[in-house]
Design an enzyme around this catalytic site. Structure first.
Site, mmCIF file in Angstrom:
data_model
loop_
_atom_site.group_PDB
_atom_site.id
_atom_site.type_symbol
_atom_site.label_atom_id
_atom_site.label_comp_id
_atom_site.label_asym_id
_atom_site.label_seq_id
_atom_site.Cartn_x
_atom_site.Cartn_y
_atom_site.Cartn_z
ATOM 1 N N SER A 1 -6.449 4.216 42.358
ATOM 2 C CA SER A 1 -6.551 3.589 43.677
ATOM 3 C C SER A 1 -6.181 2.109 43.695
ATOM 4 C CB SER A 1 -7.966 3.775 44.230
ATOM 5 O OG SER A 1 -8.156 5.116 44.638
ATOM 6 N N TYR B 1 -13.368 6.348 53.856
ATOM 7 C CA TYR B 1 -12.403 6.150 52.773
ATOM 8 C C TYR B 1 -11.520 7.384 52.652
ATOM 9 C CZ TYR B 1 -10.724 4.925 48.083
ATOM 10 O OH TYR B 1 -9.950 4.613 46.997
#
Length: 232
Positions: A109, A195
């Site tokens: 990420s 998210y």
């Protein structure tokens, strides 16, 4: 903008988050130690590298042992000089090579930082505006929910409830576009933060569309050189 707190991680993600926080706490102590080592590095006989290694060992080895991490690499920059501390192997499989400062790690990420940076750069050079509707940059999304969702919503995980990951059957570009076209938000854009990889992933895709080049080319040939990243 008012947002509502919601669970962001499964149990696995919670464990990874705890591991990350504990590692960063240890590395934070390392950074402070490095500062004091640097302040006293002009003292004769002061072996900065060995002292750094002791601190890094204390931070990294317990984490590797607890979470069965096969290998890690740590870099410390002090007064312009790089120190590398390498641990273990690249895989638990027998015969795998040891980790070195040249080992390529999957960044996961952290790539989201580059996606957001590229989108910001595209805005600066007039290729897009983060306030534009997402569907403006991909004709196949016009007439979908993304007519009312901005690029900024995608980058801040507030398009209205995109999931953490794509469903398992979304395994091609065509299926991905079809998923987006048929997706319906659960919340008004800008009101709920969840998210989501499909959210910021779409921001990357639309940024590339606005610039007329493949996403990977924009990162490797344009963004990375501007950031001085020569081995990414």
């Amino acid at each position: 903008m008012k947002t509502k707190k919601v669970p962001l991680f499964s149990k696995c993600m919670e464990d990874l988050s705890i591991m990350y926080e504990r590692t960063m706490t240890r590395l934070g102590a390392l950074a402070v130690t490095a500062f004091f080592l640097g302040a006293g590095s002009c003292v004769a006989g002061d072996d900065v590298e060995n002292r750094l290694r002791a601190v890094v060992d204390a931070a990294i080895r317990p984490v590797m042992q607890k979470y069965a991490i096969p290998g890690m690499a740590v870099a410390v920059t002090l007064h312009g000089k790089q120190y590398y501390f390498n641990y273990g192997v690249i895989s638990m499989e027998e015969g795998k090579p040891k980790v070195t400062e040249k080992t390529i790690f999957e960044i996961g990420s952290i790539s989201k930082i580059f996606t957001a940076t590229l989108a910001s750069y595209a805005q600066e050079i007039g290729k897009l505006s983060l306030s534009d509707p997402a569907s403006q940059y991909l004709p196949s999304l016009r007439g979908s929910s993304f007519d009312n969702i901005s690029l900024l919503d995608l980058g801040t995980y507030t398009p209205g409830g995109l999931p953490l990951q794509f469903p398992g059957d979304v395994d091609s570009h065509e299926k991905m576009i079809g998923y987006y076209k048929n997706w319906q938000p659960n919340y008004a854009a800008g009101t709920m933060r969840l998210y989501s990889n499909p959210s910021i992933g779409l921001l990357g895709l639309l940024t590339a569309e606005s610039m007329g080049e493949p996403f990977e080319d924009l990162l490797e040939k344009k963004l990375f050189p501007m950031l001085g990243l020569k081995q990414s």
